[in-house]
Motif scaffolding. Structure first.
Motif, PDB file in Angstrom:
ATOM      1  N   VAL A 120      -6.463  23.098  -7.376  1.00 16.90           N
ATOM      2  CA  VAL A 120      -5.696  22.318  -8.724  1.00 16.90           C
ATOM      3  C   VAL A 120      -5.528  20.830  -7.872  1.00 16.90           C
ATOM      4  N   ARG A 121      -6.362  19.790  -8.584  1.00 15.95           N
ATOM      5  CA  ARG A 121      -6.074  18.614  -8.178  1.00 15.95           C
ATOM      6  C   ARG A 121      -6.587  17.534  -9.349  1.00 15.95           C
ATOM      7  N   GLY A 122      -5.856  16.298  -8.952  1.00 20.93           N
ATOM      8  CA  GLY A 122      -6.098  15.402 -10.018  1.00 20.93           C
ATOM      9  C   GLY A 122      -5.465  14.078  -9.981  1.00 20.93           C
ATOM     10  N   VAL A 123      -5.369  13.202 -10.741  1.00 25.36           N
ATOM     11  CA  VAL A 123      -4.846  11.930 -10.542  1.00 25.36           C
ATOM     12  C   VAL A 123      -4.176  11.349 -11.766  1.00 25.36           C
ATOM     13  N   LEU A 124      -3.049  10.550 -11.708  1.00 27.15           N
ATOM     14  CA  LEU A 124      -2.476   9.693 -12.802  1.00 27.15           C
ATOM     15  C   LEU A 124      -1.763   8.769 -12.256  1.00 27.15           C
ATOM     16  N   VAL A 125      -1.253   7.981 -13.140  1.00 24.42           N
ATOM     17  CA  VAL A 125      -0.642   6.648 -13.077  1.00 24.42           C
ATOM     18  C   VAL A 125       0.745   7.049 -13.494  1.00 24.42           C
ATOM     19  N   LEU A 126       1.586   6.961 -12.552  1.00 26.19           N
ATOM     20  CA  LEU A 126       3.038   7.152 -12.804  1.00 26.19           C
ATOM     21  C   LEU A 126       3.692   6.382 -13.790  1.00 26.19           C
ATOM     22  N   PRO A 127       4.464   6.852 -14.746  1.00 28.60           N
ATOM     23  CA  PRO A 127       5.019   5.775 -15.646  1.00 28.60           C
ATOM     24  C   PRO A 127       5.647   4.564 -14.925  1.00 28.60           C
ATOM     25  N   ASN A 128       6.343   4.927 -13.967  1.00 27.43           N
ATOM     26  CA  ASN A 128       7.446   3.766 -13.327  1.00 27.43           C
ATOM     27  C   ASN A 128       6.628   3.557 -11.966  1.00 27.43           C
ATOM     28  N   GLY A 129       5.380   3.977 -11.696  1.00 23.98           N
ATOM     29  CA  GLY A 129       4.876   3.607 -10.397  1.00 23.98           C
ATOM     30  C   GLY A 129       5.647   4.276  -9.192  1.00 23.98           C
ATOM     31  N   THR A 130       5.262   4.130  -8.082  1.00 27.47           N
ATOM     32  CA  THR A 130       5.637   4.794  -6.850  1.00 27.47           C
ATOM     33  C   THR A 130       6.606   3.946  -6.149  1.00 27.47           C
ATOM     34  N   GLY A 131       6.595   2.739  -6.446  1.00 32.26           N
ATOM     35  CA  GLY A 131       7.491   2.105  -5.586  1.00 32.26           C
ATOM     36  C   GLY A 131       7.006   1.307  -4.156  1.00 32.26           C
ATOM     37  N   LYS A 132       5.998   1.666  -4.068  1.00 32.73           N
ATOM     38  CA  LYS A 132       5.064   1.352  -2.704  1.00 32.73           C
ATOM     39  C   LYS A 132       3.801   0.511  -3.160  1.00 32.73           C
ATOM     40  N   GLN A 133       3.878  -0.530  -2.698  1.00 30.70           N
ATOM     41  CA  GLN A 133       2.706  -1.442  -2.961  1.00 30.70           C
ATOM     42  C   GLN A 133       1.519  -1.015  -1.886  1.00 30.70           C
ATOM     43  N   LYS A 134       0.524  -0.465  -2.555  1.00 35.93           N
ATOM     44  CA  LYS A 134      -0.562  -0.191  -1.468  1.00 35.93           C
ATOM     45  C   LYS A 134      -1.816  -1.286  -1.290  1.00 35.93           C
ATOM     46  N   LYS A 135      -2.222  -1.264   0.119  1.00 36.02           N
ATOM     47  CA  LYS A 135      -3.325  -2.109   0.266  1.00 36.02           C
ATOM     48  C   LYS A 135      -4.575  -1.544  -0.133  1.00 36.02           C
ATOM     49  N   VAL A 136      -5.445  -2.278  -0.924  1.00 41.68           N
ATOM     50  CA  VAL A 136      -6.623  -1.664  -1.416  1.00 41.68           C
ATOM     51  C   VAL A 136      -8.020  -2.353  -0.632  1.00 41.68           C
ATOM     52  N   LEU A 137      -8.947  -1.511  -0.150  1.00 46.28           N
ATOM     53  CA  LEU A 137     -10.015  -1.892   0.484  1.00 46.28           C
ATOM     54  C   LEU A 137     -11.229  -1.657  -0.592  1.00 46.28           C
ATOM     55  N   VAL A 138     -12.142  -2.712  -0.937  1.00 44.25           N
ATOM     56  CA  VAL A 138     -13.100  -2.113  -2.002  1.00 44.25           C
ATOM     57  C   VAL A 138     -14.515  -2.449  -1.120  1.00 44.25           C
ATOM     58  N   ILE A 139     -15.402  -1.296  -1.036  1.00 42.91           N
ATOM     59  CA  ILE A 139     -16.694  -1.680  -0.525  1.00 42.91           C
ATOM     60  C   ILE A 139     -17.587  -1.800  -1.533  1.00 42.91           C
ATOM     61  N   ALA A 140     -18.013  -2.898  -1.845  1.00 43.21           N
ATOM     62  CA  ALA A 140     -18.909  -3.020  -2.747  1.00 43.21           C
ATOM     63  C   ALA A 140     -19.791  -4.601  -2.779  1.00 43.21           C
ATOM     64  N   LYS A 141     -20.843  -4.692  -3.368  1.00 41.30           N
ATOM     65  CA  LYS A 141     -21.477  -5.887  -3.355  1.00 41.30           C
ATOM     66  C   LYS A 141     -21.461  -6.676  -4.618  1.00 41.30           C
ATOM     67  N   GLY A 142     -22.073  -7.945  -4.687  1.00 35.55           N
ATOM     68  CA  GLY A 142     -22.331  -8.596  -5.803  1.00 35.55           C
ATOM     69  C   GLY A 142     -21.440  -8.779  -7.061  1.00 35.55           C
ATOM     70  N   ASP A 143     -21.586  -8.658  -8.143  1.00 31.29           N
ATOM     71  CA  ASP A 143     -20.609  -8.653  -9.328  1.00 31.29           C
ATOM     72  C   ASP A 143     -19.529  -7.658  -8.979  1.00 31.29           C
ATOM     73  N   LYS A 144     -19.782  -6.330  -8.686  1.00 30.84           N
ATOM     74  CA  LYS A 144     -18.539  -5.733  -8.409  1.00 30.84           C
ATOM     75  C   LYS A 144     -17.697  -5.876  -7.333  1.00 30.84           C
ATOM     76  N   ALA A 145     -18.150  -6.741  -6.165  1.00 32.19           N
ATOM     77  CA  ALA A 145     -17.218  -7.369  -5.153  1.00 32.19           C
ATOM     78  C   ALA A 145     -16.550  -8.404  -5.848  1.00 32.19           C
ATOM     79  N   ASP A 146     -16.917  -9.196  -6.733  1.00 31.66           N
ATOM     80  CA  ASP A 146     -16.218 -10.150  -7.608  1.00 31.66           C
ATOM     81  C   ASP A 146     -15.193  -9.678  -8.316  1.00 31.66           C
ATOM     82  N   ALA A 147     -15.595  -8.651  -9.041  1.00 32.54           N
ATOM     83  CA  ALA A 147     -14.543  -7.929  -9.940  1.00 32.54           C
ATOM     84  C   ALA A 147     -13.570  -7.365  -9.249  1.00 32.54           C
ATOM     85  N   ALA A 148     -13.746  -6.627  -8.110  1.00 30.29           N
ATOM     86  CA  ALA A 148     -12.544  -6.103  -7.321  1.00 30.29           C
ATOM     87  C   ALA A 148     -11.430  -7.520  -6.741  1.00 30.29           C
ATOM     88  N   THR A 149     -12.316  -8.526  -6.124  1.00 31.45           N
ATOM     89  CA  THR A 149     -11.299  -9.492  -5.828  1.00 31.45           C
ATOM     90  C   THR A 149     -10.550 -10.140  -6.906  1.00 31.45           C
TER      91      THR A 149
END
Length: 229
Positions: free
Chosen positions: A58-87
């Protein structure tokens, strides 16, 4: 010993052998969260499945209606347009080979979630042995290996959580902070439990939801009445 004293006082304030209706259970959890910081409220669900069986995961993901209250730091590994989009989407860090080398050489882990595009999984895989134990290895099932990196970043920032069965057939997942108050915690609880029920494996027999418990970071567990599934 102060915390131990507060914990002892908390467990005397309600009947630990009793299961409470959701609203009352949340109120007890909030009232017994005595630490000086804004404690995380966690949901623990024991399921009637066999975690050793591949077809009963049993595994899955969802966006909680009110969030988690924690600001998570996100690292994206990508190049080119995808890197720009992530930024543009608000990623805290964006990089490629040089970032993988930094993790390898400097043991750098100043991030909570790693997102990558499928074409970069080859280099990410090189550090799988260090990412895996920390729960940071990107995975398509959790939405962290994707071409739509902008959306993935936005969902993490909005409060996306991953729920996953452990070896003892229990799901552990944060559903907010003490400061949220009862109504927001109830909304997040309901959204996550609905997702877990919908994720019931077809091969699961008998009672699916065995027990449901709520806790705060430093507080005692409170059993919740739950009759769906």
């Amino acid at each position: 010993m102060k915390l131990a004293k507060k914990y002892a006082e908390s467990i005397k304030s309600y009947d630990r052998s009793k299961s409470y209706d959701l609203g009352e259970a949340v109120k007890i959890v909030i009232d017994t969260a005595k630490a000086k910081f804004d404690e995380t409220i966690e949901l623990h669900v024991r399921l009637g499945v066999d975690p050793r069986q591949a077809d009963q995961q049993v595994r899955g993901v969802l966006v909680l209606p009110n969030g988690t209250g924690k600001q998570k730091k996100v690292l994206v590994i990508a190049k080119g347009d995808k890197a720009d989009a992530a930024t543009a989407a608000g990623a805290d860090y964006v990089g490629a080979e040089e970032t993988i080398q930094r993790i390898q050489k400097d043991n750098w882990f100043d991030f909570d979630v790693m997102i990558t595009t499928p074409d970069m999984m080859g280099i990410v895989g090189r550090i799988g042995r260090v990412l895996g134990p920390k729960g940071l290895m990107p995975n398509p099932k959790s939405g962290t290996v994707t071409m739509d990196v902008a959306r993935a970043v936005q969902e993490v920032k909005a409060g996306k959580v991953e729920y996953r069965l452990d070896k003892t057939a229990i799901i552990h997942c944060p559903i907010g902070k003490k400061s949220f108050g009862t109504d927001k915690i109830v909304e997040n609880f309901t959204a996550l439990m609905d997702a877990i029920v919908k994720a019931k494996p077809a091969t699961s027999k008998g009672q699916y939801i065995k027990s449901v418990t709520l806790t705060a970071t430093m507080g005692p567990g409170v059993k919740v009445v739950y009759n769906k599934g």
